[in-house]
Design a protein around this motif. Structure first.
Motif, PDB file in Angstrom:
ATOM      1  N   SER A   1       0.831  -1.205   0.000  1.00  0.00           N
ATOM      2  CA  SER A   1       0.000   0.000   0.000  1.00  0.00           C
ATOM      3  C   SER A   1       0.863   1.251   0.000  1.00  0.00           C
ATOM      4  N   TYR A   2       0.639   2.085  -0.997  1.00  0.00           N
ATOM      5  CA  TYR A   2       1.309   3.383  -1.034  1.00  0.00           C
ATOM      6  C   TYR A   2       0.272   4.449  -1.383  1.00  0.00           C
ATOM      7  N   ASN A   3       0.059   5.378  -0.452  1.00  0.00           N
ATOM      8  CA  ASN A   3      -0.910   6.467  -0.642  1.00  0.00           C
ATOM      9  C   ASN A   3      -2.251   5.915  -1.151  1.00  0.00           C
ATOM     10  N   SER A   4      -2.796   4.999  -0.364  1.00  0.00           N
ATOM     11  CA  SER A   4      -3.991   4.250  -0.773  1.00  0.00           C
ATOM     12  C   SER A   4      -5.221   4.620   0.036  1.00  0.00           C
ATOM     13  N   GLU A   5      -5.252   5.801   0.641  1.00  0.00           N
ATOM     14  CA  GLU A   5      -6.346   6.140   1.547  1.00  0.00           C
ATOM     15  C   GLU A   5      -7.716   6.087   0.862  1.00  0.00           C
ATOM     16  N   GLN A   6      -7.768   6.303  -0.458  1.00  0.00           N
ATOM     17  CA  GLN A   6      -9.048   6.276  -1.162  1.00  0.00           C
ATOM     18  C   GLN A   6      -9.604   4.867  -1.328  1.00  0.00           C
ATOM     19  N   TYR A   7      -8.739   3.847  -1.282  1.00  0.00           N
ATOM     20  CA  TYR A   7      -9.150   2.496  -1.651  1.00  0.00           C
ATOM     21  C   TYR A   7      -8.966   1.449  -0.553  1.00  0.00           C
ATOM     22  N   LEU A   8      -8.107   1.716   0.408  1.00  0.00           N
ATOM     23  CA  LEU A   8      -7.680   0.672   1.328  1.00  0.00           C
ATOM     24  C   LEU A   8      -8.829   0.101   2.158  1.00  0.00           C
ATOM     25  N   GLU A   9      -9.749   0.939   2.597  1.00  0.00           N
ATOM     26  CA  GLU A   9     -10.867   0.433   3.405  1.00  0.00           C
ATOM     27  C   GLU A   9     -11.735  -0.531   2.602  1.00  0.00           C
ATOM     28  N   ARG A  10     -12.012  -0.198   1.345  1.00  0.00           N
ATOM     29  CA  ARG A  10     -12.783  -1.111   0.494  1.00  0.00           C
ATOM     30  C   ARG A  10     -12.057  -2.443   0.362  1.00  0.00           C
ATOM     31  N   CYS A  11     -10.759  -2.392   0.151  1.00  0.00           N
ATOM     32  CA  CYS A  11      -9.952  -3.598   0.012  1.00  0.00           C
ATOM     33  C   CYS A  11     -10.029  -4.454   1.276  1.00  0.00           C
ATOM     34  N   LEU A  12      -9.775  -3.840   2.434  1.00  0.00           N
ATOM     35  CA  LEU A  12      -9.763  -4.572   3.702  1.00  0.00           C
ATOM     36  C   LEU A  12     -11.154  -5.087   4.074  1.00  0.00           C
ATOM     37  N   ASP A  13     -12.171  -4.274   3.858  1.00  0.00           N
ATOM     38  CA  ASP A  13     -13.529  -4.699   4.204  1.00  0.00           C
ATOM     39  C   ASP A  13     -13.926  -5.964   3.441  1.00  0.00           C
TER      40      ASP A  13
ATOM     41  N   THR B   1      -2.854   6.358   4.733  1.00  0.00           N
ATOM     42  CA  THR B   1      -2.796   4.909   4.565  1.00  0.00           C
ATOM     43  C   THR B   1      -2.377   4.203   5.861  1.00  0.00           C
ATOM     44  N   GLY B   2      -1.294   4.658   6.467  1.00  0.00           N
ATOM     45  CA  GLY B   2      -0.805   4.045   7.704  1.00  0.00           C
ATOM     46  C   GLY B   2      -1.807   4.147   8.831  1.00  0.00           C
ATOM     47  N   GLU B   3      -2.477   5.283   8.934  1.00  0.00           N
ATOM     48  CA  GLU B   3      -3.489   5.494   9.982  1.00  0.00           C
ATOM     49  C   GLU B   3      -4.664   4.545   9.800  1.00  0.00           C
ATOM     50  N   ILE B   4      -5.109   4.373   8.558  1.00  0.00           N
ATOM     51  CA  ILE B   4      -6.222   3.447   8.272  1.00  0.00           C
ATOM     52  C   ILE B   4      -5.818   2.020   8.627  1.00  0.00           C
ATOM     53  N   ALA B   5      -4.603   1.617   8.230  1.00  0.00           N
ATOM     54  CA  ALA B   5      -4.124   0.264   8.526  1.00  0.00           C
ATOM     55  C   ALA B   5      -4.050   0.036  10.035  1.00  0.00           C
ATOM     56  N   ASP B   6      -3.546   1.011  10.783  1.00  0.00           N
ATOM     57  CA  ASP B   6      -3.453   0.884  12.242  1.00  0.00           C
ATOM     58  C   ASP B   6      -4.830   0.734  12.871  1.00  0.00           C
ATOM     59  N   ASP B   7      -5.819   1.409  12.319  1.00  0.00           N
ATOM     60  CA  ASP B   7      -7.179   1.304  12.843  1.00  0.00           C
ATOM     61  C   ASP B   7      -7.719  -0.119  12.677  1.00  0.00           C
TER      62      ASP B   7
ATOM     63  N   ASP C   1      -6.312 -10.018  15.854  1.00  0.00           N
ATOM     64  CA  ASP C   1      -5.914 -11.398  15.593  1.00  0.00           C
ATOM     65  C   ASP C   1      -5.776 -11.706  14.104  1.00  0.00           C
ATOM     66  N   THR C   2      -6.170 -10.740  13.276  1.00  0.00           N
ATOM     67  CA  THR C   2      -6.182 -10.985  11.825  1.00  0.00           C
ATOM     68  C   THR C   2      -5.283 -10.029  11.061  1.00  0.00           C
ATOM     69  N   VAL C   3      -5.352  -8.750  11.396  1.00  0.00           N
ATOM     70  CA  VAL C   3      -4.665  -7.728  10.603  1.00  0.00           C
ATOM     71  C   VAL C   3      -3.365  -7.306  11.271  1.00  0.00           C
ATOM     72  N   LYS C   4      -2.321  -7.251  10.473  1.00  0.00           N
ATOM     73  CA  LYS C   4      -1.030  -6.725  10.907  1.00  0.00           C
ATOM     74  C   LYS C   4      -0.626  -5.613   9.946  1.00  0.00           C
ATOM     75  N   VAL C   5       0.236  -4.740  10.410  1.00  0.00           N
ATOM     76  CA  VAL C   5       0.740  -3.692   9.525  1.00  0.00           C
ATOM     77  C   VAL C   5       2.254  -3.607   9.655  1.00  0.00           C
ATOM     78  N   ILE C   6       2.892  -3.448   8.540  1.00  0.00           N
ATOM     79  CA  ILE C   6       4.335  -3.200   8.493  1.00  0.00           C
ATOM     80  C   ILE C   6       4.524  -1.800   7.933  1.00  0.00           C
ATOM     81  N   HIS C   7       5.089  -0.909   8.737  1.00  0.00           N
ATOM     82  CA  HIS C   7       5.398   0.443   8.276  1.00  0.00           C
ATOM     83  C   HIS C   7       6.862   0.452   7.838  1.00  0.00           C
ATOM     84  N   LYS C   8       7.128   0.872   6.622  1.00  0.00           N
ATOM     85  CA  LYS C   8       8.494   0.860   6.110  1.00  0.00           C
ATOM     86  C   LYS C   8       8.734   2.025   5.161  1.00  0.00           C
ATOM     87  N   GLU C   9       9.998   2.274   4.887  1.00  0.00           N
ATOM     88  CA  GLU C   9      10.345   3.290   3.898  1.00  0.00           C
ATOM     89  C   GLU C   9       9.909   2.826   2.514  1.00  0.00           C
TER      90      GLU C   9
END
Length: 349
Positions: free
Chosen positions: A10-22, A47-53, A60-68
């Motif tokens: 995910s890179y600058n995906s705030e418009q789409y990431l929730e639809r993907c995860l849902d 994007t990172g904020e949405i993933a953390d939420d 128990d299901t979702v993990k996030v890796i924050h990286k350069e």
């Protein structure tokens, strides 16, 4: 135990990431065996904020890796490295999964894994193949790509059971769910800061696959239509050198003569895949059309001839590559016109 890891680069995906995860969040009965890894690839938006939420809501299901930022390939690499699931799938952050197909596939994977655990023998296929759908949301149209003519449905198969692919068909990343150990055994590591690396993911592990299973389900929903999308024609022309780089990696990563000794049908398919990639690179150089692009087109084929003459001669006289090398202005126009007609018929970008 996790049976399936889904990695979402995910890179600058705030418009789409929730639809993907849902689209991947199901009731607890199935979700306990799913691991979703969001790889936040140096995003500068939410994007990172949405993933953390989602991690907070589904710990128990979702993990996030924050990286350069390292590009799509870097995100896939991070997912493979951290995957705990027996199977591994990549879903791009602007795409999604169809719920009913997703449920059915999870249930099948769960059944295999439980049987394997109870019987202490290998029953899980190395590769699961499903359908994918091109969604032109802006146009309100869609086109599903199936493999019913290529693979018998819901049977444990080997490459010897494979039929013939139509011109529009090939195994792309979105159709594939690999056993994680197959990916790791194949040594699949994608280059960073490079587009079109999904071609490597869909190619390099194939000789390490001994068994496969086709499910005629429209699992992967592929969004097309964004102007900045990597498969947009203008973007592909602009990034032609990256396309050529990936084509070169694919052509060099496997000895097809060795593959042919064990799996001749697979070797023929893999050769055809390189042919398609060479044809795409050739067409986009022709579309670019300037003198530099014409010279690059000649060099593309000359380099292949110098580095792998056997493959060069095999590809040079295939119908597909032959049609991208028609002589003169009329030949070039015929190639471009043919490409545009195919794009309309098959609904790719």
């Amino acid at each position: 135990m996790k049976y399936l890891t889904i990695t979402i680069p995910s890179y600058n995906s705030e418009q789409y990431l929730e639809r993907c995860l849902d689209s991947m969040i199901l009731p607890a009965g199935l979700m306990e065996h799913v691991e979703i890894i969001v790889v936040n690839d140096g995003s500068t938006d939410r994007t990172g904020e949405i993933a953390d939420d989602y991690v907070r809501r589904f710990p128990d299901t979702v993990k996030v890796i924050h990286k350069e930022n390292g590009g799509h390939g870097s995100g896939v690499n991070a997912g493979i490295e951290n995957a705990e699931g027996k199977y591994f799938k990549v879903v791009d952050s602007d795409d999604w999964l169809e719920e009913n197909a997703y449920r059915e596939i999870l249930e099948q994977i769960k059944e295999w894994c439980e049987q394997e655990e109870s019987e202490k023998r290998n029953v899980c296929p190395d590769l699961i193949v499903c359908n994918y759908t091109y969604n032109h949301l802006d146009e309100g149209t869609k086109k599903t790509m199936r493999y019913t003519n290529v693979f018998p449905e819901r049977k444990m198969l080997t490459w010897d059971d494979m039929g013939s692919f139509r011109p529009s068909q090939y195994l792309i990343m979105h159709a594939l769910i690999y056993r994680t150990k197959v990916l790791k055994k194949s040594g699949t590591v994608l280059p960073e800061h490079t587009f079109y690396v999904d071609n490597i993911f869909a190619y390099r592990p194939l000789p390490f696959v001994e068994t496969l299973y086709y499910m005629n389900l429209d699992l992967y929903q592929y969004y097309l239509g964004r102007g900045d999308q990597s498969v947009n024609e203008k973007v592909m022309i602009k990034r032609i050198e990256q396309q050529i780089k990936v084509t070169k990696i694919v052509a060099e990563c496997t000895d097809l003569n060795e593959v042919r000794k064990l799996h001749p049908k697979l070797a023929n398919y893999m050769c055809r895949n390189i042919s398609i990639m060479m044809a795409i690179s050739s067409v986009h150089l022709l579309l670019k059309g300037d003198e530099e692009a014409k010279n690059r087109h000649v060099r593309l084929w000359t380099d292949l001839k110098d580095e792998n003459p056997g493959l060069y001669w095999r590809l040079r006289f295939t119908t597909l590559c032959g049609l991208t090398n028609l002589p003169g202005k009329i030949g070039r126009k015929a190639t471009v016109d043919g490409y545009r007609i195919a794009r309309k018929i098959y609904k790719f970008q």
